[in-house]
Design a protein around this motif. Structure first.
Motif, short mmCIF file in Angstrom:
data_model
loop_
_atom_site.label_atom_id
_atom_site.label_comp_id
_atom_site.label_asym_id
_atom_site.label_seq_id
_atom_site.Cartn_x
_atom_site.Cartn_y
_atom_site.Cartn_z
N SER A 6 10.31 -8.50 1.74
CA SER A 6 10.05 -7.06 1.91
C SER A 6 8.69 -6.68 1.34
CB SER A 6 11.14 -6.23 1.22
OG SER A 6 11.00 -6.27 -0.19
N ALA A 7 8.15 -5.57 1.84
CA ALA A 7 6.98 -4.92 1.27
C ALA A 7 7.41 -3.48 0.99
CB ALA A 7 5.81 -4.94 2.24
N ASP A 8 7.19 -3.02 -0.24
CA ASP A 8 7.83 -1.80 -0.71
C ASP A 8 6.80 -0.71 -1.05
OD1 ASP A 8 9.54 -4.07 -0.85
OD2 ASP A 8 10.82 -3.12 -2.31
N HIS A 9 7.17 0.53 -0.85
CA HIS A 9 6.33 1.75 -1.01
C HIS A 9 5.60 2.07 0.29
CE1 HIS A 9 6.90 2.99 -5.14
NE2 HIS A 9 6.71 1.75 -5.56
N LEU A 10 4.44 1.39 0.54
CA LEU A 10 3.71 1.52 1.82
C LEU A 10 3.29 2.95 2.16
CD1 LEU A 10 5.93 -0.94 3.91
CD2 LEU A 10 3.71 -1.44 2.88
N VAL A 11 3.10 3.78 1.15
CA VAL A 11 2.68 5.16 1.39
C VAL A 11 1.31 5.19 2.07
CG1 VAL A 11 2.03 7.32 0.24
CG2 VAL A 11 4.02 6.03 -0.56
N LYS A 58 8.75 -10.35 -2.86
CA LYS A 58 8.69 -8.90 -2.62
C LYS A 58 7.38 -8.40 -3.20
CE LYS A 58 13.59 -7.84 -2.70
NZ LYS A 58 13.56 -6.90 -1.57
N LEU A 59 6.85 -7.32 -2.64
CA LEU A 59 5.62 -6.74 -3.20
C LEU A 59 5.74 -5.23 -3.28
CD1 LEU A 59 4.56 -9.26 -1.25
CD2 LEU A 59 2.33 -8.35 -1.87
N HIS A 60 5.22 -4.65 -4.39
CA HIS A 60 4.92 -3.22 -4.42
C HIS A 60 3.56 -3.12 -3.73
CE1 HIS A 60 7.95 -3.12 -7.57
NE2 HIS A 60 7.84 -1.82 -7.70
N ALA A 61 3.53 -2.61 -2.50
CA ALA A 61 2.30 -2.68 -1.71
C ALA A 61 1.86 -1.30 -1.25
CB ALA A 61 2.52 -3.58 -0.50
N GLU A 62 0.59 -1.00 -1.39
CA GLU A 62 -0.05 0.22 -0.88
C GLU A 62 0.69 1.49 -1.30
OE1 GLU A 62 -2.08 -1.84 0.41
OE2 GLU A 62 -1.60 -2.61 2.40
N GLU A 63 1.11 1.57 -2.59
CA GLU A 63 1.74 2.82 -3.04
C GLU A 63 0.71 3.94 -3.11
OE1 GLU A 63 3.84 2.71 -6.82
OE2 GLU A 63 4.36 4.83 -6.70
N PHE A 64 -0.49 3.59 -3.60
CA PHE A 64 -1.53 4.63 -3.74
C PHE A 64 -2.77 4.34 -2.88
CE2 PHE A 64 0.96 4.65 -7.74
CZ PHE A 64 1.44 5.94 -7.68
N GLY A 122 -2.09 -5.09 0.52
CA GLY A 122 -0.82 -5.66 0.05
C GLY A 122 0.13 -5.95 1.21
N ALA A 123 0.09 -5.11 2.24
CA ALA A 123 0.98 -5.33 3.40
C ALA A 123 0.57 -6.61 4.13
CB ALA A 123 0.93 -4.13 4.34
N GLU A 124 -0.72 -6.80 4.33
CA GLU A 124 -1.21 -8.01 4.99
C GLU A 124 -0.84 -9.25 4.18
OE1 GLU A 124 -2.82 -5.15 4.76
OE2 GLU A 124 -4.02 -4.77 6.57
N LEU A 125 -0.92 -9.12 2.85
CA LEU A 125 -0.55 -10.27 2.00
C LEU A 125 0.95 -10.56 2.13
CD1 LEU A 125 -1.38 -12.40 -0.10
CD2 LEU A 125 -0.83 -10.72 -1.89
#
Ligand code: IZC
Ligand code: ZN
Length: 405
Positions: free
Chosen positions: A257-262, A235-241, A246-249
Motif C-alpha cells: 500500500s501507499a498511504d495518505h497521497l494527499v 507500506k509507505l506514508h507517501a505524499e502527505e504534504f 513516494g507513490a512512484e517508489l
C-alpha cells in the motif's frame, strides 16, 4: 464449536467479483468461526444453532482499519489547540512537538505500561465495529524502544479480540540523538532493527514516513529494500504534504500500500495502478489537521484504483478509534458514495493488509467477523454521524459486543 444463524437480515453488504454488493433478504450460517453459507431467508434449519435475529437491519463485514499508530504513550491535545491558533503540523514538529514528543513519552514507559495504555483503545475500536487493525511501531526510534512497542503489540494481539497486524515503523522520524547523523540512524535501522524485528517475528510489514523534511525518496528506497530482502511486506506514508515521489517508489518496490497521497501527482496515480498498489486514504487526518486539501480520491477511482480508508489513529494527527466518523468524512470530503466508503473499510482495507482471502467480505469460507448495525441500510451509517451505530459485533463466530441502550 458453536453454530450460529443470523436471520432476518435486511440489507447485507458482501464482496462479489472484487467489489462490494448489496443483497437483501438473506441469512448467514456460521460454523467453527467461519461463514459456512449465505442463503435466502428461511433456508437454513435453526436446529442446534444459536439464533441471532437481525431484525431487518444492516449486516456488514467487520470493519478493517488498515493504518493506525495505536501503540503510543500520552496524548498531544496541546498541538490540537496550537493548530486551531494557526500553526501547521510540520511547523509544530520542527519545534520539537509532534512525533518527537510522543517518542519522549514512549521511551519513559515500560512494555506493561504500553499494554495497559493501548488496551482501552482497542476495546473502543471493537465497540465501533472494527475487527482487524493494522498497528505501527514508530514512537521508539531506538532498537530497545521499537522492540518494546512491537512486543507490547504481540501481547495485545493475544489478550483481546481485535486481530492486530503489526508493522515496523522505525523510519517514522529521525530521533533527536541522530538528527545530525542521518546515515548512522539509517544504518541502525537496516543493520540492527530490521534483523531483530524479523528474527523475533514481530512484524509483517515495514513502513516509512517518506516526506519533505523526514525521509527522502532515496533513503526510503534503501531502508525498504533491506526490509523487503528480510521478508517484510512494504507500506509507505507517501505524499502527505509534498509530492516528492513516494507513490512512484511504492510502485517501483511493489509495496502492498501507499498511504495518505494527499499531494499525489497524476504520474504517481498511474504508477500505483500499474503496479497494483492499494492506496490507503486518511481523510480523518486532513480533517483533524484543519486542512481543506483532501486526497484526490475520485481521480484515483477514475484511474481504476480502489482505495482503502483508515483512521490513522494516533495522538497527533487523528485521535479517533471510530471508522464510522471516517466514513462520514470520506463521503463528504473525498466524495465517495456510502457504498464506496464501505468497500474502502472492508474489501479494499483487507487487500491493503494482504488478507483478502480471510476478511473484508462475508463469502463462504471467510472469517465470521460481522457487524449488525442499528440501521436499515448502509447509507444511514455515514449519514448518522458522531454516534456509535453498532448493535452487535461478532468476531470469529463469537458475539463480542452488544449495544445495550
Ligand atoms: O504522531 O503525528 N503523520 N505520522 C505521520 C504521524 C502523522 C503520527 C504522529
Ligand atoms: Zn500514519
Amino acid at each position: 464449536m458453536n453454530k450460529i444463524l443470523i436471520k432476518n437480515i435486511g440489507e447485507l453488504l458482501t464482496g462479489r467479483n472484487g467489489s462490494l454488493e448489496i443483497l437483501h433478504n438473506k441469512e448467514i450460517l456460521i460454523r467453527e468461526g467461519m461463514i459456512e453459507s449465505v442463503g435466502k431467508r428461511g433456508e437454513f434449519s435453526e436446529e442446534g444453532c444459536e439464533v441471532i435475529d437481525a431484525g431487518n437491519s444492516l449486516v456488514t463485514p467487520g470493519l478493517v482499519d488498515p493504518h493506525t499508530h495505536l501503540v503510543f504513550f500520552g496524548t498531544r491535545e496541546d498541538e490540537f489547540e496550537m493548530r486551531i491558533q494557526g500553526k501547521g503540523y510540520m511547523e509544530i514538529a520542527a519545534a520539537g512537538g509532534g512525533i518527537r514528543k510522543s517518542v519522549k513519552m514512549l521511551r519513559e514507559a515500560s512494555e506493561d505500561d504500553l499494554v495497559e495504555h493501548s488496551l482501552p483503545y482497542l476495546e473502543s475500536m471493537l465497540r465501533h465495529g472494527t475487527t482487524t487493525v493494522e498497528v505501527k511501531s514508530g514512537y521508539g526510534l531506538s532498537l530497545k524502544d521499537e522492540l518494546k512497542s512491537l512486543r507490547a503489540l504481540k501481547r495485545l494481539n493475544e489478550m483481546q479480540k481485535v486481530d492486530l497486524v503489526p508493522t515496523f515503523l522505525g523510519a517514522h522520524e529521525f530521533p533527536d540523538e541522530y538528527r545530525n547523523d542521518r546515515e548512522k540512524y539509517i544504518d541502525l535501522i537496516i543493520n540492527e532493527m530490521i534483523p531483530a524485528v524479523v528474527e523475533e517475528g514481530l512484524a509483517e510489514f515495514c513502513d516509512i514516513f517518506t516526506e519533505e523534511g523526514v525521509f527522502t525518496v532515496s533513503e526510503s528506497e534503501k531502508i525498504l529494500t533491506a526490509a523487503s530482502d528480510a521478508g517484510l511486506g512494504l507500506k509507505l506514508h507517501a505524499e502527505e504534504f509534498e509530492p516528492i515521489g513516494g507513490a512512484e517508489l511504492a510502485a517501483k518496490l511493489n509495496a502492498v500500500s501507499a498511504d495518505h497521497l494527499v499531494a499525489v501527482s497524476d504520474e504517481g496515480i498511474r504508477s500505483l495502478k500499474e503496479a497494483g498498489v492499494t492506496p490507503v486514504l486518511l481523510p480523518g487526518t486532513t480533517f483533524f489537521l484543519g486542512s481543506d486539501v483532501y486526497a484526490p480520491a475520485r481521480k484515483m477511482i477514475d484511474a481504476g484504483l480502489r482505495p482503502a480508508i483508515a483512521t490513522d489513529f494516533n495522538p497527533g494527527s487523528s485521535m479517533t478509534e471510530s471508522l464510522q466518523i471516517i466514513l462520514t468524512i470520506a463521503c463528504l470530503k473525498l466524495k465517495l458514495t456510502p457504498l464506496e466508503a464501505f468497500e474502502a473499510v472492508t474489501l479494499n482495507a483487507a487487500k491493503a493488509l494482504n488478507r483478502s482471502d480471510s476478511i473484508g467480505s462475508l463469502d463462504i469460507g471467510m472469517k465470521a467477523d460481522i457487524v449488525i448495525w442499528n440501521a436499515d441500510n448502509h447509507k444511514q451509517i455515514p449519514y448518522h454521524y458522531g454516534v456509535n451505530n453498532v448493535r452487535t459485533v461478532i468476531k470469529g463466530g463469537d458475539v463480542v459486543f452488544s449495544f445495550s441502550g
